[in-house]
Design an enzyme around this catalytic site. Sequence first.
Site, PDB file in Angstrom:
ATOM      1  N   LYS A  70       1.595   3.959  -3.572  1.00  0.00           N
ATOM      2  CA  LYS A  70       1.362   5.649  -2.950  1.00  0.00           C
ATOM      3  C   LYS A  70       2.743   6.206  -3.710  1.00  0.00           C
ATOM      4  O   LYS A  70       2.088   6.847  -3.877  1.00  0.00           O
ATOM      5  CB  LYS A  70       0.823   5.686  -1.623  1.00  0.00           C
ATOM      6  N   TYR A  92       0.418  -1.088   0.486  1.00  0.00           N
ATOM      7  CA  TYR A  92       0.326  -0.199   0.089  1.00  0.00           C
ATOM      8  C   TYR A  92       0.763   0.951  -0.476  1.00  0.00           C
ATOM      9  O   TYR A  92       1.036   2.276  -0.709  1.00  0.00           O
ATOM     10  CB  TYR A  92      -1.455  -0.235   0.385  1.00  0.00           C
TER      11      TYR A  92
END
Length: 170
Positions: A81, A77
């Site tokens: 990002k 994650y």
Amino acid sequence: QVVVDFERLSEHAAAFQGHDVGFCCLGTTRAKAGAAGFVHVDRDYVAQSAELARAGGCKHFVLQSSQGANQHSLFLYLRVKGEVENLVQAVGFDRCTILRPAVLLCKRQESRPAEWMAQQFLGVVARVFPTAYSVPVETVARAMVASVLQPGVGKVEVLENEAIHELGKA
């Protein structure tokens, strides 16, 4: 408002033309889309949207990312990002604002039991440490708009959670 097919986004280039500012809050979860689907949505769709926006004349792109975003992270994650932040910056907007909110406090339609428990806990913690671990989605939205209305402090501005809270009061 225009509905586009993200699998054929280039066919919708006209929807991205003639806008001075672009806002992007696009994202999914690994649980919902799988690891490959998460990367496809959170990195690929966002990067392609930024490219189309720039080609259409967008000068200021505002991206909602995540606290802890880092292209070198061991966590998928946070790595994705960080990667998308770099890709969006590389597009070459006159101005790029990246918001890195902590846990978003909001009501969701779909059931996410672990996130619900975290939100309940962080809602209580927020009463003592209001800018440390969470932020209401309404505050993020206000900060995104306010970032456009205020003069920038450079070509790329990264707003961490505390700055989002401050700007979101505007």
